[in-house]
Motif scaffolding. Structure first.
Motif, PDB file in Angstrom:
ATOM      1  N   ASP A  21       0.813  -1.221   0.000  1.00 12.64           N
ATOM      2  CA  ASP A  21       0.000   0.000   0.000  1.00 12.64           C
ATOM      3  C   ASP A  21       0.847   1.273   0.000  1.00 12.64           C
ATOM      4  OD1 ASP A  21      -2.249   1.672   0.117  1.00 12.64           O
ATOM      5  OD2 ASP A  21      -2.391   1.499   2.301  1.00 12.64           O
ATOM      6  N   ALA A  22       1.730   1.376  -0.991  1.00 10.08           N
ATOM      7  CA  ALA A  22       2.635   2.528  -1.076  1.00 10.08           C
ATOM      8  C   ALA A  22       1.872   3.852  -1.157  1.00 10.08           C
ATOM      9  CB  ALA A  22       3.567   2.387  -2.272  1.00 10.08           C
ATOM     10  N   GLU A  23       0.754   3.872  -1.881  1.00 13.01           N
ATOM     11  CA  GLU A  23      -0.031   5.109  -1.990  1.00 13.01           C
ATOM     12  C   GLU A  23      -0.634   5.496  -0.645  1.00 13.01           C
ATOM     13  OE1 GLU A  23      -2.915   5.027  -5.115  1.00 13.01           O
ATOM     14  OE2 GLU A  23      -1.400   4.629  -6.654  1.00 13.01           O
ATOM     15  N   GLY A  24      -1.156   4.522   0.076  1.00 16.36           N
ATOM     16  CA  GLY A  24      -1.719   4.779   1.398  1.00 16.36           C
ATOM     17  C   GLY A  24      -0.659   5.278   2.362  1.00 16.36           C
ATOM     18  N   TYR A  25       0.533   4.675   2.288  1.00 17.34           N
ATOM     19  CA  TYR A  25       1.625   5.112   3.146  1.00 17.34           C
ATOM     20  C   TYR A  25       1.993   6.562   2.843  1.00 17.34           C
ATOM     21  CZ  TYR A  25       6.139   5.766   5.250  1.00 17.34           C
ATOM     22  OH  TYR A  25       7.172   6.287   5.980  1.00 17.34           O
ATOM     23  N   ALA A  26       2.148   6.888   1.566  1.00 13.60           N
ATOM     24  CA  ALA A  26       2.533   8.248   1.177  1.00 13.60           C
ATOM     25  C   ALA A  26       1.497   9.266   1.643  1.00 13.60           C
ATOM     26  CB  ALA A  26       2.729   8.330  -0.339  1.00 13.60           C
ATOM     27  N   ALA A  27       0.222   8.932   1.503  1.00 16.13           N
ATOM     28  CA  ALA A  27      -0.837   9.844   1.941  1.00 16.13           C
ATOM     29  C   ALA A  27      -0.814  10.020   3.454  1.00 16.13           C
ATOM     30  CB  ALA A  27      -2.200   9.317   1.487  1.00 16.13           C
ATOM     31  N   ALA A  28      -0.614   8.928   4.188  1.00 17.20           N
ATOM     32  CA  ALA A  28      -0.573   9.008   5.649  1.00 17.20           C
ATOM     33  C   ALA A  28       0.648   9.795   6.112  1.00 17.20           C
ATOM     34  CB  ALA A  28      -0.569   7.609   6.258  1.00 17.20           C
ATOM     35  N   ALA A  29       1.803   9.567   5.484  1.00 18.85           N
ATOM     36  CA  ALA A  29       3.021  10.291   5.856  1.00 18.85           C
ATOM     37  C   ALA A  29       2.851  11.785   5.619  1.00 18.85           C
ATOM     38  CB  ALA A  29       4.218   9.754   5.072  1.00 18.85           C
ATOM     39  N   ASP A  30       2.259  12.131   4.490  1.00 18.72           N
ATOM     40  CA  ASP A  30       1.977  13.543   4.181  1.00 18.72           C
ATOM     41  C   ASP A  30       1.053  14.169   5.223  1.00 18.72           C
ATOM     42  OD1 ASP A  30       3.157  14.860   2.087  1.00 18.72           O
ATOM     43  OD2 ASP A  30       1.326  14.879   0.862  1.00 18.72           O
ATOM     44  N   ALA A  31      -0.009  13.452   5.552  1.00 18.40           N
ATOM     45  CA  ALA A  31      -0.977  13.952   6.540  1.00 18.40           C
ATOM     46  C   ALA A  31      -0.314  14.132   7.906  1.00 18.40           C
ATOM     47  CB  ALA A  31      -2.168  13.001   6.644  1.00 18.40           C
ATOM     48  N   MET A  32       0.548  13.191   8.301  1.00 21.00           N
ATOM     49  CA  MET A  32       1.216  13.293   9.597  1.00 21.00           C
ATOM     50  C   MET A  32       2.224  14.439   9.613  1.00 21.00           C
ATOM     51  SD  MET A  32      -0.177  11.254  11.707  1.00 21.00           S
ATOM     52  CE  MET A  32      -1.684  11.748  10.837  1.00 21.00           C
ATOM     53  N   ASP A  33       2.916  14.670   8.493  1.00 26.15           N
ATOM     54  CA  ASP A  33       3.838  15.818   8.415  1.00 26.15           C
ATOM     55  C   ASP A  33       3.087  17.132   8.618  1.00 26.15           C
ATOM     56  OD1 ASP A  33       6.079  14.240   7.990  1.00 26.15           O
ATOM     57  OD2 ASP A  33       6.176  14.635   5.827  1.00 26.15           O
ATOM     58  N   TRP A  69       2.631  14.868  21.015  1.00 29.07           N
ATOM     59  CA  TRP A  69       2.543  14.379  19.642  1.00 29.07           C
ATOM     60  C   TRP A  69       2.363  12.860  19.627  1.00 29.07           C
ATOM     61  CZ3 TRP A  69       0.961  14.818  15.102  1.00 29.07           C
ATOM     62  CH2 TRP A  69       1.451  14.053  14.049  1.00 29.07           C
ATOM     63  N   ARG A  70       3.121  12.158  20.460  1.00 33.66           N
ATOM     64  CA  ARG A  70       2.999  10.701  20.519  1.00 33.66           C
ATOM     65  C   ARG A  70       1.577  10.284  20.862  1.00 33.66           C
ATOM     66  NH1 ARG A  70       5.977   8.427  25.251  1.00 33.66           N
ATOM     67  NH2 ARG A  70       3.975   8.700  26.250  1.00 33.66           N
ATOM     68  N   THR A  71       0.913  11.012  21.720  1.00 40.12           N
ATOM     69  CA  THR A  71      -0.422  10.619  22.184  1.00 40.12           C
ATOM     70  C   THR A  71      -1.559  11.290  21.414  1.00 40.12           C
ATOM     71  OG1 THR A  71      -0.402  12.315  23.923  1.00 40.12           O
ATOM     72  CG2 THR A  71       0.442  10.122  24.509  1.00 40.12           C
ATOM     73  N   HIS A  72      -1.237  12.115  20.422  1.00 39.99           N
ATOM     74  CA  HIS A  72      -2.279  12.761  19.612  1.00 39.99           C
ATOM     75  C   HIS A  72      -3.144  11.665  18.965  1.00 39.99           C
ATOM     76  CE1 HIS A  72      -4.200  14.883  16.325  1.00 39.99           C
ATOM     77  NE2 HIS A  72      -3.905  16.011  16.941  1.00 39.99           N
ATOM     78  N   PRO A  73      -4.465  11.759  19.049  1.00 40.99           N
ATOM     79  CA  PRO A  73      -5.347  10.681  18.553  1.00 40.99           C
ATOM     80  C   PRO A  73      -5.133  10.304  17.085  1.00 40.99           C
ATOM     81  CG  PRO A  73      -6.609  12.262  19.839  1.00 40.99           C
ATOM     82  CD  PRO A  73      -5.228  12.836  19.681  1.00 40.99           C
ATOM     83  N   GLU A  74      -4.984  11.280  16.208  1.00 39.43           N
ATOM     84  CA  GLU A  74      -4.776  10.955  14.782  1.00 39.43           C
ATOM     85  C   GLU A  74      -3.428  10.286  14.568  1.00 39.43           C
ATOM     86  OE1 GLU A  74      -5.934  13.752  11.604  1.00 39.43           O
ATOM     87  OE2 GLU A  74      -6.741  14.965  13.261  1.00 39.43           O
ATOM     88  N   HIS A  75      -2.412  10.771  15.275  1.00 41.78           N
ATOM     89  CA  HIS A  75      -1.088  10.165  15.164  1.00 41.78           C
ATOM     90  C   HIS A  75      -1.123   8.732  15.701  1.00 41.78           C
ATOM     91  CE1 HIS A  75       3.363  10.025  16.467  1.00 41.78           C
ATOM     92  NE2 HIS A  75       3.285   9.716  15.193  1.00 41.78           N
ATOM     93  N   SER A  76      -1.795   8.524  16.812  1.00 38.05           N
ATOM     94  CA  SER A  76      -1.912   7.175  17.385  1.00 38.05           C
ATOM     95  C   SER A  76      -2.614   6.221  16.425  1.00 38.05           C
ATOM     96  CB  SER A  76      -2.670   7.223  18.715  1.00 38.05           C
ATOM     97  OG  SER A  76      -1.930   7.933  19.675  1.00 38.05           O
ATOM     98  N   ALA A  77      -3.685   6.675  15.799  1.00 36.26           N
ATOM     99  CA  ALA A  77      -4.421   5.838  14.842  1.00 36.26           C
ATOM    100  C   ALA A  77      -3.558   5.503  13.631  1.00 36.26           C
ATOM    101  CB  ALA A  77      -5.706   6.540  14.409  1.00 36.26           C
ATOM    102  N   THR A  78      -2.800   6.469  13.149  1.00 34.10           N
ATOM    103  CA  THR A  78      -1.931   6.229  11.995  1.00 34.10           C
ATOM    104  C   THR A  78      -0.793   5.288  12.375  1.00 34.10           C
ATOM    105  OG1 THR A  78      -2.510   8.375  11.053  1.00 34.10           O
ATOM    106  CG2 THR A  78      -0.492   7.346  10.236  1.00 34.10           C
ATOM    107  N   ARG A  79      -0.269   5.427  13.580  1.00 32.27           N
ATOM    108  CA  ARG A  79       0.772   4.514  14.059  1.00 32.27           C
ATOM    109  C   ARG A  79       0.253   3.070  14.060  1.00 32.27           C
ATOM    110  NH1 ARG A  79       2.199   7.075  18.431  1.00 32.27           N
ATOM    111  NH2 ARG A  79       0.605   6.117  19.723  1.00 32.27           N
ATOM    112  N   GLU A  80      -0.968   2.867  14.535  1.00 36.30           N
ATOM    113  CA  GLU A  80      -1.555   1.519  14.551  1.00 36.30           C
ATOM    114  C   GLU A  80      -1.747   0.991  13.129  1.00 36.30           C
ATOM    115  OE1 GLU A  80      -1.871  -0.576  17.128  1.00 36.30           O
ATOM    116  OE2 GLU A  80      -0.815   1.042  18.144  1.00 36.30           O
ATOM    117  N   ALA A  81      -2.163   1.852  12.224  1.00 37.36           N
ATOM    118  CA  ALA A  81      -2.295   1.443  10.817  1.00 37.36           C
ATOM    119  C   ALA A  81      -0.934   1.028  10.269  1.00 37.36           C
ATOM    120  CB  ALA A  81      -2.894   2.576   9.985  1.00 37.36           C
TER     121      ALA A  81
END
Length: 106
Positions: A21-33, A69-81
């Motif tokens: 899922d390279a596209e999903g990873y790139a989108a998630a990395a962009d969103a997290m940045d 940042w580590r405990t931010h809900p969106e970051h936590s959800a993306t980490r689990e993904a």
């Protein structure tokens, strides 16, 4: 020109991706940045990747900002993904930056 990072907190994230899922990873990395850059205490990021290996250094004003940042809900959800989909493994290190130097070719 590079910024003096003395006194900041560095969060070092070293990982190997699965290649799935390279596209999903790139989108998630962009969103997290973008999301990280909006957080109180955020001071910047450096990253590099090659052949599925990645190193991301994020910089924070203090430990409380890095923990928030580590405990931010969106970051936590993306980490689990990421654990379920994008990473074979990762390592994370947190350090105080005692000194910071830079050099740039003219």
């Amino acid at each position: 020109m590079a910024e003096d990072r003395s006194g900041q907190i560095a969060v070092m994230f070293i990982s190997e991706r699965t290649g799935d899922d390279a596209e999903g990873y790139a989108a998630a990395a962009d969103a997290m940045d973008r999301l990280a850059a909006q957080q109180p205490g955020y001071r910047g990021v450096d990253n590099v990747s090659a052949d599925g290996l990645g190193i991301t250094l994020s910089y924070w004003a203090d430990d409380a900002s890095a923990v928030a940042w580590r405990t931010h809900p969106e970051h936590s959800a993306t980490r689990e993904a990421g654990r379920g989909r994008w990473y074979k493994w990762y390592r994370l290190h947190v350090a105080d930056i005692a000194r910071s130097y830079s050099w740039t070719r003219e």
